[in-house]
Write a protein that holds these residues in place. Structure first.
Motif, PDB file in Angstrom:
ATOM      1  N   LEU A   1     -31.991  29.874  17.156  1.00  0.00           N
ATOM      2  CA  LEU A   1     -32.645  29.021  18.153  1.00  0.00           C
ATOM      3  C   LEU A   1     -31.721  27.883  18.556  1.00  0.00           C
ATOM      4  O   LEU A   1     -30.977  27.343  17.723  1.00  0.00           O
ATOM      5  CB  LEU A   1     -33.926  28.419  17.577  1.00  0.00           C
ATOM      6  N   SER A   2     -31.805  27.505  19.806  1.00  0.00           N
ATOM      7  CA  SER A   2     -31.072  26.326  20.269  1.00  0.00           C
ATOM      8  C   SER A   2     -31.765  25.086  19.698  1.00  0.00           C
ATOM      9  O   SER A   2     -32.885  25.155  19.179  1.00  0.00           O
ATOM     10  CB  SER A   2     -31.088  26.273  21.795  1.00  0.00           C
ATOM     11  N   LEU A   3     -31.116  23.954  19.831  1.00  0.00           N
ATOM     12  CA  LEU A   3     -31.728  22.709  19.362  1.00  0.00           C
ATOM     13  C   LEU A   3     -33.027  22.436  20.111  1.00  0.00           C
ATOM     14  O   LEU A   3     -34.024  22.034  19.513  1.00  0.00           O
ATOM     15  CB  LEU A   3     -30.765  21.537  19.539  1.00  0.00           C
ATOM     16  N   LYS A   4     -33.014  22.648  21.425  1.00  0.00           N
ATOM     17  CA  LYS A   4     -34.240  22.437  22.210  1.00  0.00           C
ATOM     18  C   LYS A   4     -35.333  23.410  21.770  1.00  0.00           C
ATOM     19  O   LYS A   4     -36.494  23.033  21.673  1.00  0.00           O
ATOM     20  CB  LYS A   4     -33.969  22.575  23.704  1.00  0.00           C
ATOM     21  N   GLY A   5     -34.951  24.631  21.489  1.00  0.00           N
ATOM     22  CA  GLY A   5     -35.924  25.626  21.026  1.00  0.00           C
ATOM     23  C   GLY A   5     -36.553  25.217  19.708  1.00  0.00           C
ATOM     24  O   GLY A   5     -37.769  25.331  19.520  1.00  0.00           O
ATOM     25  N   ARG A   6     -35.721  24.735  18.797  1.00  0.00           N
ATOM     26  CA  ARG A   6     -36.244  24.268  17.508  1.00  0.00           C
ATOM     27  C   ARG A   6     -37.163  23.060  17.704  1.00  0.00           C
ATOM     28  O   ARG A   6     -38.219  22.971  17.090  1.00  0.00           O
ATOM     29  CB  ARG A   6     -35.104  23.884  16.564  1.00  0.00           C
ATOM     30  N   ALA A   7     -36.730  22.137  18.543  1.00  0.00           N
ATOM     31  CA  ALA A   7     -37.534  20.943  18.806  1.00  0.00           C
ATOM     32  C   ALA A   7     -38.880  21.332  19.403  1.00  0.00           C
ATOM     33  O   ALA A   7     -39.923  20.809  18.996  1.00  0.00           O
ATOM     34  CB  ALA A   7     -36.788  19.995  19.738  1.00  0.00           C
ATOM     35  N   LEU A   8     -38.873  22.256  20.342  1.00  0.00           N
ATOM     36  CA  LEU A   8     -40.134  22.706  20.947  1.00  0.00           C
ATOM     37  C   LEU A   8     -41.022  23.400  19.928  1.00  0.00           C
ATOM     38  O   LEU A   8     -42.249  23.267  19.970  1.00  0.00           O
ATOM     39  CB  LEU A   8     -39.853  23.613  22.145  1.00  0.00           C
ATOM     40  N   ARG A   9     -40.414  24.117  19.012  1.00  0.00           N
ATOM     41  CA  ARG A   9     -41.215  24.757  17.951  1.00  0.00           C
ATOM     42  C   ARG A   9     -41.890  23.690  17.091  1.00  0.00           C
ATOM     43  O   ARG A   9     -43.073  23.787  16.790  1.00  0.00           O
ATOM     44  CB  ARG A   9     -40.353  25.649  17.075  1.00  0.00           C
TER      45      ARG A   9
ATOM     46  N   GLU B   1     -38.086  11.436  14.018  1.00  0.00           N
ATOM     47  CA  GLU B   1     -38.454  12.579  13.170  1.00  0.00           C
ATOM     48  C   GLU B   1     -37.697  13.825  13.603  1.00  0.00           C
ATOM     49  O   GLU B   1     -37.183  14.573  12.767  1.00  0.00           O
ATOM     50  CB  GLU B   1     -39.951  12.879  13.283  1.00  0.00           C
ATOM     51  N   LEU B   2     -37.678  14.070  14.908  1.00  0.00           N
ATOM     52  CA  LEU B   2     -36.973  15.251  15.414  1.00  0.00           C
ATOM     53  C   LEU B   2     -35.481  15.155  15.125  1.00  0.00           C
ATOM     54  O   LEU B   2     -34.855  16.162  14.770  1.00  0.00           O
ATOM     55  CB  LEU B   2     -37.221  15.425  16.905  1.00  0.00           C
ATOM     56  N   GLU B   3     -34.918  13.973  15.270  1.00  0.00           N
ATOM     57  CA  GLU B   3     -33.501  13.794  14.963  1.00  0.00           C
ATOM     58  C   GLU B   3     -33.205  14.173  13.516  1.00  0.00           C
ATOM     59  O   GLU B   3     -32.231  14.871  13.234  1.00  0.00           O
ATOM     60  CB  GLU B   3     -33.064  12.352  15.222  1.00  0.00           C
ATOM     61  N   ARG B   4     -34.054  13.709  12.602  1.00  0.00           N
ATOM     62  CA  ARG B   4     -33.860  14.027  11.179  1.00  0.00           C
ATOM     63  C   ARG B   4     -33.967  15.530  10.935  1.00  0.00           C
ATOM     64  O   ARG B   4     -33.166  16.111  10.205  1.00  0.00           O
ATOM     65  CB  ARG B   4     -34.880  13.292  10.320  1.00  0.00           C
ATOM     66  N   LYS B   5     -34.960  16.152  11.543  1.00  0.00           N
ATOM     67  CA  LYS B   5     -35.172  17.577  11.307  1.00  0.00           C
ATOM     68  C   LYS B   5     -34.082  18.451  11.935  1.00  0.00           C
ATOM     69  O   LYS B   5     -33.717  19.483  11.381  1.00  0.00           O
ATOM     70  CB  LYS B   5     -36.539  18.006  11.845  1.00  0.00           C
ATOM     71  N   LEU B   6     -33.588  18.045  13.092  1.00  0.00           N
ATOM     72  CA  LEU B   6     -32.622  18.867  13.810  1.00  0.00           C
ATOM     73  C   LEU B   6     -31.177  18.591  13.408  1.00  0.00           C
ATOM     74  O   LEU B   6     -30.298  19.422  13.666  1.00  0.00           O
ATOM     75  CB  LEU B   6     -32.788  18.659  15.317  1.00  0.00           C
ATOM     76  N   ALA B   7     -30.926  17.454  12.783  1.00  0.00           N
ATOM     77  CA  ALA B   7     -29.554  17.076  12.427  1.00  0.00           C
ATOM     78  C   ALA B   7     -28.888  18.106  11.524  1.00  0.00           C
ATOM     79  O   ALA B   7     -27.679  18.331  11.617  1.00  0.00           O
ATOM     80  CB  ALA B   7     -29.541  15.701  11.767  1.00  0.00           C
ATOM     81  N   ARG B   8     -29.657  18.782  10.711  1.00  0.00           N
ATOM     82  CA  ARG B   8     -29.046  19.768   9.803  1.00  0.00           C
ATOM     83  C   ARG B   8     -28.658  21.061  10.514  1.00  0.00           C
ATOM     84  O   ARG B   8     -27.999  21.911   9.936  1.00  0.00           O
ATOM     85  CB  ARG B   8     -29.974  20.049   8.632  1.00  0.00           C
ATOM     86  N   HIS B   9     -29.060  21.196  11.775  1.00  0.00           N
ATOM     87  CA  HIS B   9     -28.756  22.417  12.518  1.00  0.00           C
ATOM     88  C   HIS B   9     -27.577  22.244  13.470  1.00  0.00           C
ATOM     89  O   HIS B   9     -27.239  23.173  14.198  1.00  0.00           O
ATOM     90  CB  HIS B   9     -29.994  22.877  13.308  1.00  0.00           C
ATOM     91  N   THR B  10     -26.979  21.066  13.487  1.00  0.00           N
ATOM     92  CA  THR B  10     -25.817  20.827  14.337  1.00  0.00           C
ATOM     93  C   THR B  10     -24.959  19.724  13.731  1.00  0.00           C
ATOM     94  O   THR B  10     -25.458  18.861  13.018  1.00  0.00           O
ATOM     95  CB  THR B  10     -26.228  20.431  15.774  1.00  0.00           C
ATOM     96  N   GLU B  11     -23.684  19.796  14.036  1.00  0.00           N
ATOM     97  CA  GLU B  11     -22.780  18.721  13.627  1.00  0.00           C
ATOM     98  C   GLU B  11     -22.415  17.858  14.815  1.00  0.00           C
ATOM     99  O   GLU B  11     -21.748  16.849  14.666  1.00  0.00           O
ATOM    100  CB  GLU B  11     -21.530  19.318  12.984  1.00  0.00           C
ATOM    101  N   ASP B  12     -22.880  18.247  16.000  1.00  0.00           N
ATOM    102  CA  ASP B  12     -22.567  17.527  17.228  1.00  0.00           C
ATOM    103  C   ASP B  12     -23.709  16.570  17.567  1.00  0.00           C
ATOM    104  O   ASP B  12     -24.735  16.975  18.111  1.00  0.00           O
ATOM    105  CB  ASP B  12     -22.342  18.529  18.364  1.00  0.00           C
ATOM    106  N   ALA B  13     -23.511  15.290  17.245  1.00  0.00           N
ATOM    107  CA  ALA B  13     -24.550  14.289  17.477  1.00  0.00           C
ATOM    108  C   ALA B  13     -24.830  14.116  18.969  1.00  0.00           C
ATOM    109  O   ALA B  13     -25.961  13.849  19.368  1.00  0.00           O
ATOM    110  CB  ALA B  13     -24.143  12.958  16.859  1.00  0.00           C
ATOM    111  N   GLU B  14     -23.815  14.279  19.792  1.00  0.00           N
ATOM    112  CA  GLU B  14     -24.006  14.141  21.241  1.00  0.00           C
ATOM    113  C   GLU B  14     -24.886  15.264  21.784  1.00  0.00           C
ATOM    114  O   GLU B  14     -25.725  15.037  22.658  1.00  0.00           O
ATOM    115  CB  GLU B  14     -22.660  14.112  21.952  1.00  0.00           C
TER     116      GLU B  14
END
Length: 152
Positions: free
Chosen positions: A8-16, A27-40
């Motif tokens: 899933l893309s980051l947006k896909g995960r966030a929407l889930r 909250e979303l930042e914390r949850k999604l941070a482990r799925h990417t190393e690109d903060a931007e």
């Protein structure tokens, strides 16, 4: 086909996550941070979701109050909103709106959970229960002194 699901893309995960319940941006930042190393990339995805109205601090506050206000006092609700990363001004406004109903909510919770305190030990137990739920000491005292025949 091996049956593997595409990542899933980051947006896909966030929407889930958002489809399950309201989440604040932190909250979303914390949850999604482990799925990417690109903060931007993460910030761009969240900015886009926020611009489209998928992320709303006001809805997070409303959701927490709707789900928890009958069970918890203002102190506990304040802590929960702080943990979710809600802005201080929004928390203060939400908690101020609960002040008028604090006694009634504590009394209703106490009546559902307990009968009248029969001795000092039971009184202390009931007091600890309400305090742990985030009701103030003054409200707990009023609840435990409340008599159904009184118009408190």
């Amino acid at each position: 086909m091996n049956g593997a699901r595409p990542a899933l893309s980051l947006k896909g995960r966030a929407l889930r996550y958002l489809s399950q319940r309201e989440h604040s941006r932190p909250e979303l930042e914390r949850k999604l941070a482990r799925h990417t190393e690109d903060a931007e990339e993460l910030a761009r995805a969240l900015d886009e979701l926020q611009a489209k109205g998928f992320i709303s601090e006001a809805r997070v506050v409303e959701s927490v109050l709707h789900q928890r206000a009958a069970q918890y006092g203002a102190l506990r609700l304040r802590q929960e909103l702080q943990r979710k990363g809600v802005a201080s001004a929004a928390i203060s406004e939400a908690v101020a709106g609960l002040a008028d109903s604090e006694f009634d909510r504590a009394l209703a919770l106490w009546q559902r959970r307990f009968a009248a305190a029969t001795d000092a030990r039971e009184h202390a137990r009931q007091s600890r229960f309400l305090l742990a739920r985030g009701f103030s000491g003054a409200v707990v005292t009023r609840v435990l002194r409340h008599r159904p025949d009184n118009a408190d």
